[in-house]
Design a protein around this motif. Structure first.
Motif, PDB file in Angstrom:
ATOM      1  N   VAL A 213       0.838  -1.201   0.000  1.00  0.00           N
ATOM      2  CA  VAL A 213       0.000   0.000   0.000  1.00  0.00           C
ATOM      3  C   VAL A 213       0.871   1.249   0.000  1.00  0.00           C
ATOM      4  CG1 VAL A 213      -1.824   1.279   1.189  1.00  0.00           C
ATOM      5  CG2 VAL A 213      -1.790  -1.225   1.288  1.00  0.00           C
ATOM      6  N   LYS A 214       0.515   2.197  -0.871  1.00  0.00           N
ATOM      7  CA  LYS A 214       1.192   3.496  -0.915  1.00  0.00           C
ATOM      8  C   LYS A 214       0.126   4.579  -0.894  1.00  0.00           C
ATOM      9  CE  LYS A 214       4.299   6.362  -3.685  1.00  0.00           C
ATOM     10  NZ  LYS A 214       5.097   6.455  -4.945  1.00  0.00           N
ATOM     11  N   VAL A 215       0.274   5.561   0.015  1.00  0.00           N
ATOM     12  CA  VAL A 215      -0.692   6.656   0.122  1.00  0.00           C
ATOM     13  C   VAL A 215       0.015   7.992  -0.072  1.00  0.00           C
ATOM     14  CG1 VAL A 215      -2.257   5.383   1.643  1.00  0.00           C
ATOM     15  CG2 VAL A 215      -0.444   6.746   2.636  1.00  0.00           C
ATOM     16  N   TRP A 216      -0.681   8.946  -0.678  1.00  0.00           N
ATOM     17  CA  TRP A 216      -0.160  10.297  -0.830  1.00  0.00           C
ATOM     18  C   TRP A 216      -1.323  11.253  -1.070  1.00  0.00           C
ATOM     19  CZ3 TRP A 216      -0.329   6.754  -4.675  1.00  0.00           C
ATOM     20  CH2 TRP A 216      -0.806   7.148  -5.921  1.00  0.00           C
ATOM     21  N   HIS A 228      -4.866   9.824  -2.385  1.00  0.00           N
ATOM     22  CA  HIS A 228      -4.755   8.659  -3.261  1.00  0.00           C
ATOM     23  C   HIS A 228      -4.220   7.475  -2.460  1.00  0.00           C
ATOM     24  CE1 HIS A 228      -5.251  11.327  -6.755  1.00  0.00           C
ATOM     25  NE2 HIS A 228      -4.408  12.135  -6.135  1.00  0.00           N
ATOM     26  N   CYS A 229      -4.796   6.321  -2.708  1.00  0.00           N
ATOM     27  CA  CYS A 229      -4.328   5.078  -2.081  1.00  0.00           C
ATOM     28  C   CYS A 229      -4.119   4.036  -3.183  1.00  0.00           C
ATOM     29  CB  CYS A 229      -5.346   4.574  -1.060  1.00  0.00           C
ATOM     30  SG  CYS A 229      -4.856   3.022  -0.248  1.00  0.00           S
ATOM     31  N   LEU A 230      -2.867   3.637  -3.390  1.00  0.00           N
ATOM     32  CA  LEU A 230      -2.528   2.629  -4.390  1.00  0.00           C
ATOM     33  C   LEU A 230      -2.263   1.308  -3.682  1.00  0.00           C
ATOM     34  CD1 LEU A 230      -1.751   1.800  -7.306  1.00  0.00           C
ATOM     35  CD2 LEU A 230       0.591   2.506  -6.759  1.00  0.00           C
ATOM     36  N   VAL A 231      -3.031   0.284  -4.034  1.00  0.00           N
ATOM     37  CA  VAL A 231      -2.867  -1.056  -3.467  1.00  0.00           C
ATOM     38  C   VAL A 231      -2.421  -1.971  -4.607  1.00  0.00           C
ATOM     39  CG1 VAL A 231      -3.989  -2.918  -2.200  1.00  0.00           C
ATOM     40  CG2 VAL A 231      -4.714  -0.548  -1.835  1.00  0.00           C
ATOM     41  N   TYR A 232      -1.311  -2.672  -4.427  1.00  0.00           N
ATOM     42  CA  TYR A 232      -0.755  -3.434  -5.541  1.00  0.00           C
ATOM     43  C   TYR A 232      -0.064  -4.712  -5.050  1.00  0.00           C
ATOM     44  CZ  TYR A 232       3.587  -1.174  -4.004  1.00  0.00           C
ATOM     45  OH  TYR A 232       4.651  -0.737  -3.255  1.00  0.00           O
ATOM     46  N   ASN A 281      -7.307  12.923  11.023  1.00  0.00           N
ATOM     47  CA  ASN A 281      -6.379  11.883  10.618  1.00  0.00           C
ATOM     48  C   ASN A 281      -7.007  11.080   9.483  1.00  0.00           C
ATOM     49  OD1 ASN A 281      -4.098   9.985  10.826  1.00  0.00           O
ATOM     50  ND2 ASN A 281      -5.669   8.589  11.580  1.00  0.00           N
ATOM     51  N   PHE A 282      -6.302  10.970   8.357  1.00  0.00           N
ATOM     52  CA  PHE A 282      -6.797  10.224   7.206  1.00  0.00           C
ATOM     53  C   PHE A 282      -5.992   8.937   7.051  1.00  0.00           C
ATOM     54  CE2 PHE A 282      -7.641  14.719   6.207  1.00  0.00           C
ATOM     55  CZ  PHE A 282      -9.016  14.660   6.037  1.00  0.00           C
ATOM     56  N   SER A 283      -6.677   7.842   6.774  1.00  0.00           N
ATOM     57  CA  SER A 283      -5.998   6.553   6.608  1.00  0.00           C
ATOM     58  C   SER A 283      -6.706   5.716   5.556  1.00  0.00           C
ATOM     59  CB  SER A 283      -5.945   5.792   7.941  1.00  0.00           C
ATOM     60  OG  SER A 283      -7.241   5.595   8.459  1.00  0.00           O
ATOM     61  N   CYS A 284      -5.933   4.881   4.871  1.00  0.00           N
ATOM     62  CA  CYS A 284      -6.465   3.964   3.855  1.00  0.00           C
ATOM     63  C   CYS A 284      -6.576   2.583   4.471  1.00  0.00           C
ATOM     64  CB  CYS A 284      -5.540   3.950   2.633  1.00  0.00           C
ATOM     65  SG  CYS A 284      -6.111   2.855   1.309  1.00  0.00           S
ATOM     66  N   HIS A 285      -7.770   1.987   4.389  1.00  0.00           N
ATOM     67  CA  HIS A 285      -8.018   0.665   4.968  1.00  0.00           C
ATOM     68  C   HIS A 285      -8.182  -0.362   3.848  1.00  0.00           C
ATOM     69  CE1 HIS A 285      -9.448   2.038   9.213  1.00  0.00           C
ATOM     70  NE2 HIS A 285      -8.513   2.847   8.713  1.00  0.00           N
ATOM     71  N   THR A 294      -7.735  -6.072   9.051  1.00  0.00           N
ATOM     72  CA  THR A 294      -7.703  -4.936   8.132  1.00  0.00           C
ATOM     73  C   THR A 294      -6.366  -4.214   8.217  1.00  0.00           C
ATOM     74  OG1 THR A 294     -10.095  -4.629   8.328  1.00  0.00           O
ATOM     75  CG2 THR A 294      -8.811  -2.774   7.485  1.00  0.00           C
ATOM     76  N   LEU A 295      -5.782  -3.934   7.062  1.00  0.00           N
ATOM     77  CA  LEU A 295      -4.524  -3.193   6.993  1.00  0.00           C
ATOM     78  C   LEU A 295      -4.843  -1.707   6.903  1.00  0.00           C
ATOM     79  CD1 LEU A 295      -1.444  -3.054   6.640  1.00  0.00           C
ATOM     80  CD2 LEU A 295      -1.791  -3.408   4.188  1.00  0.00           C
TER      81      LEU A 295
END
Length: 345
Positions: A213-216, A228-232, A281-285, A294-295
């Motif tokens: 996971v990469k967030v920006w 943006h949340c990139l999951v790969y 606080n912002f987070s990608c789940h 959950t990550l």
């Protein structure tokens, strides 16, 4: 002649990549695809032909004009009672397709008369069996890396997609027997194969790979921001990705890419949201079968600058007051010592 075969092989791979589109059906649905490719040098007979069968991104069948033999890549595809009969029947059918498609390529070359050294003709057949038992899919025809025509399964008609293709579609639309055979294969035989193969395909693809996971994010001038949340790199395909505010409130996504495959067999997806820049606080789940829980990945450093500045000012005020008090106390002590020293003299 080997260099020509190598060229044809490379061209077939390029064409396959060029014409394959990404299927975004539900994870509980299944897709069966066949790719038929004929290649020839201008003015000569077709010199190479291949068939590739794929189900849910797993290659299961191949045939080419070098061996003239259909090969099942997994034993579970064959009828356990008559495996040799199965291979014989499939090989015979593939050889019929080879003859038919090579003849079509000859006819197409005559109609288009393009001044190119090599000509390519490819058919993509796809059927989709959805979880609600409805049937979808389509058939596409390509010539020299461009879409030639397509088949409407509901209306039982071919439609042109490029110049001079209307002549060809008119010829094909007169062949009612071939049209009905295509419809029957998509709605009956194809569904039967999917029902028969789906359990085995699922077993072949059961390897779990954890996602990366990469967030920006970036701010706009109007006080808004985009995250943006990139999951790969994950497998299997099914995944749930969402943005959360303070770990509790889900933020509706206004942009989500399809789940796209990587060449290594894993998948990727990107989820983006528009938010008001604030001190939240912002987070990608991410939820995926390979994860025990959950990550959650936090987006660091994405807060309202004005709020941050006010916070720093509030923090600085007590510090400044303390420094002034200490300075005043030191001065008082210094003056007192000086007064005592003068009085003693």
């Amino acid at each position: 002649m080997d260099y020509i075969k190598l060229y044809f092989y490379n061209m077939a791979v390029i064409l396959l990549i060029f014409l394959v589109d990404i299927c975004t059906v539900n994870a509980d649905s299944h897709v069966l695809q066949y790719y038929f490719t004929a290649l020839k040098k201008s003015g000569q007979n077709p010199q190479w032909y291949s068939i590739v069968g794929i189900m849910d991104n797993l290659q299961i069948l191949r045939y080419n004009s070098d061996s003239h033999k259909a090969e099942a890549l997994y034993d579970w595809m064959k009828d356990p009672r008559e495996p040799q009969t199965w291979e014989k029947n499939i090989t015979h059918l593939a050889q019929e397709y080879e003859q038919q498609h090579c003849n079509s390529l000859q006819r197409i070359e005559e109609l288009f008369n393009q001044s190119v050294e090599f000509h390519t003709y490819q058919i993509k057949f796809e059927c989709v069996y959805f979880e609600d038992h409805s049937i979808g899919g389509h058939i596409e025809f390509g010539y020299n890396r461009k879409e030639l025509l397509f088949f409407d399964r509901q209306k039982l008609l071919y439609y042109p997609a490029m110049d001079k293709a209307p002549i060809l579609t008119e010829e094909w639309n007169r062949n009612e027997q071939s049209i009905r055979a295509d419809k029957k294969f998509s709605e009956e035989h194809c569904v039967h194969l999917i029902d028969r193969y789906k359990k085995h395909v699922r077993e072949e693809l059961k390897t779990d790979v954890r996602p990366e996971v990469k967030v920006w994010g970036h701010r706009h001038s109007d006080g808004m921001g985009r995250l943006h949340c990139l999951v790969y790199g994950f497998h299997p395909r099914a995944v749930d990705v969402k943005w959360m505010r303070n770990g509790v409130d889900r933020i509706p996504s206004d942009e989500m890419t399809p789940i796209l495959p990587h060449p290594d067999g894993t998948y990727r997806i990107r989820v983006s949201v528009e938010v008001v820049v604030s001190n939240n606080n912002f987070s990608c789940h991410v939820e995926h079968r390979s994860l025990e829980k959950t990550l959650s990945v936090d987006l660091e450093g994405f807060i309202d600058q004005s709020t941050s500045s006010k916070r720093r000012q509030k923090t600085a005020l007590p510090l400044i007051a303390s420094l002034l008090f200490i300075t005043s106390l030191v001065l008082c002590v210094f003056k007192l010592r000086k007064h005592i020293s003068t009085a003693s003299r």
